[in-house]
Write an enzyme that holds these catalytic residues in place. Structure first.
Site, PDB file in Angstrom:
ATOM      1  N   GLY A   1       0.825  -1.202   0.000  1.00  7.81           N
ATOM      2  CA  GLY A   1       0.000   0.000   0.000  1.00  7.81           C
ATOM      3  C   GLY A   1       0.859   1.251   0.000  1.00  7.81           C
TER       4      GLY A   1
ATOM      5  NE  ARG B   1      -2.183  -4.774  -1.783  1.00  6.94           N
ATOM      6  CZ  ARG B   1      -1.611  -4.286  -0.697  1.00  6.94           C
ATOM      7  NH1 ARG B   1      -0.535  -4.877  -0.196  1.00  6.94           N
ATOM      8  NH2 ARG B   1      -2.104  -3.219  -0.094  1.00  6.94           N
TER       9      ARG B   1
ATOM     10  CG  ASP C   1       4.649  -8.191   7.913  1.00 11.29           C
ATOM     11  OD1 ASP C   1       5.489  -8.343   8.815  1.00 11.29           O
ATOM     12  OD2 ASP C   1       4.058  -9.148   7.371  1.00 11.29           O
TER      13      ASP C   1
ATOM     14  CB  THR D   1       2.686   0.633   6.436  1.00 13.48           C
ATOM     15  OG1 THR D   1       1.324   0.329   6.752  1.00 13.48           O
ATOM     16  CG2 THR D   1       3.552   0.342   7.645  1.00 13.48           C
TER      17      THR D   1
ATOM     18  CG  ASP E   1      -2.505   0.006   8.554  1.00 16.33           C
ATOM     19  OD1 ASP E   1      -3.266   0.980   8.419  1.00 16.33           O
ATOM     20  OD2 ASP E   1      -2.677  -1.066   7.957  1.00 16.33           O
TER      21      ASP E   1
ATOM     22  CG  ASP F   1       1.137  -2.678  10.225  1.00 12.67           C
ATOM     23  OD1 ASP F   1       2.047  -2.030   9.666  1.00 12.67           O
ATOM     24  OD2 ASP F   1       0.343  -3.406   9.596  1.00 12.67           O
TER      25      ASP F   1
ATOM     26  NE  ARG G   1      -5.423  -4.749   5.489  1.00  9.33           N
ATOM     27  CZ  ARG G   1      -4.723  -5.433   4.594  1.00  9.33           C
ATOM     28  NH1 ARG G   1      -5.278  -6.421   3.934  1.00  9.33           N
ATOM     29  NH2 ARG G   1      -3.459  -5.140   4.368  1.00  9.33           N
TER      30      ARG G   1
END
Length: 319
Positions: free
Chosen positions: A11, A72, A103, A125, A127, A129, A171
């Site tokens: 992303g 992707r 990741d 990212t 997120d 994360d 997510r």
């Protein structure tokens, strides 16, 4: 080392362009030839390497998205795809690779490192994360974008005595929801890492109504539940006028904040310096305000948890 390459994968995140710029210009500063690989690992398998110059990364530090594009690639998850990627790099004389992403992107980078290609990952990212680093590139911008939207939503919520459920991205990690919920004065924050009960959310809403409160904001990370479903449930069980806003991909776009531009510039340059120092199979990150290089294996196996103090603080301040 004479030739290195850089790609963006997964992303997109605001600040990726600033990281690409830092990789290219730091590499050229040290006398390296730098190649960009458009569209991530898919572009690598296609063999589309593009020579980068100082001018090719001019006027991009302020732009969202990524000039290298991203995609992707299921094929690269296979051993055959990874071996083909290595062959393409070696055929083009590439001696080191910088992978900017999250990741999944890092797992591809780790495989290339184990096959013998020095790789350094740069965490990007929205997120936030990725373990073993304070912040990921793009997170600060996404939070700023979301809080600006929530501030506007609060204005209309106040005008119409409404309750708003605002769904933000995340997510598997609720950092965006946690930060914008605290900064936006949300009454409830729902994130995937912390189990919740909608009856508790209802209790908070009813408690607010009892003290004369006319409007409320509930922030939910997409991984915790769907905003539309939660909004419908709350309206049916409270009788309140509940509206839902899903912020979606707007959080990925727009000019990166100054904080993201600085972080991206630091990590992009540091990634090149690590390659020149003979490092590989590592993430270039920043922990406790200091640059650090962490093995991919350590990153993958270190639990990433939300800030419990911030979560508790948001709960206390929402009484």
């Amino acid at each position: 080392m004479r030739k290195i390459a850089v790609l963006t994968s997964g992303g997109d995140a605001p600040g990726m362009n600033a990281a690409v710029r830092a990789v290219v210009r730091t590499g050229i500063y040290h006398g390296l030839e730098v190649f960009g690989i458009p569209r991530g690992y898919q572009g690598l398998l296609n063999g589309t390497l593009t020579p980068m110059s100082l001018g090719s990364v001019a006027d991009i530090i302020q732009r969202g998205g990524t000039i290298l594009y991203t995609a992707r690639c299921e094929e690269f998850k296979s051993e055959q795809g990874q071996q083909r990627g290595l062959e393409v790099l070696r055929e083009n004389g590439i001696e080191g690779l910088v992978v900017i992403g999250g990741d999944g992107s890092f797992r591809g980078a780790e495989r290339l490192a184990k096959l013998g290609m020095p790789t350094i990952g740069v965490p990007a990212t929205i997120d936030n994360d990725i373990a073993c680093c304070d912040l990921t590139i793009g997170f600060d911008t996404a939070v700023q974008t979301a809080i600006e939207a929530i501030d506007k939503i609060r204005d209309t919520a106040t005008s119409h005595d409404r309750t708003f459920v605002v769904e933000v991205m995340g997510r598997h990690a609720g950092d965006i929801a946690l930060h914008v919920g605290l900064a936006g004065g949300a009454e409830s924050i729902l994130i995937p890492e912390v189990p919740f009960n909608l009856e508790t959310v209802i209790h908070k809403l009813e408690r607010g109504v009892a003290r004369g409160k006319k409007h409320s904001i509930i922030v939910v990370a997409e991984g915790a539940g769907r905003g539309m479903e939660i909004g419908k449930y709350l309206q049916e069980h409270t009788g309140l006028d509940v509206r839902v806003t899903v912020l979606g991909h707007i959080q990925r776009g727009g000019p990166p904040t100054a904080r993201d531009r600085v972080l991206a510039s630091q990590l992009g340059a540091f990634a090149v310096e690590l390659l020149l120092a003979g490092e590989g199979g590592k993430m270039a990150g920043r922990q406790d305000g200091r640059l650090c290089a962490v093995d991919f294996e350590t990153v993958f196996h270190t639990p990433r948890k939300p800030d419990g103090y911030l979560f508790d603080l948001a709960d206390k301040l929402s009484i």
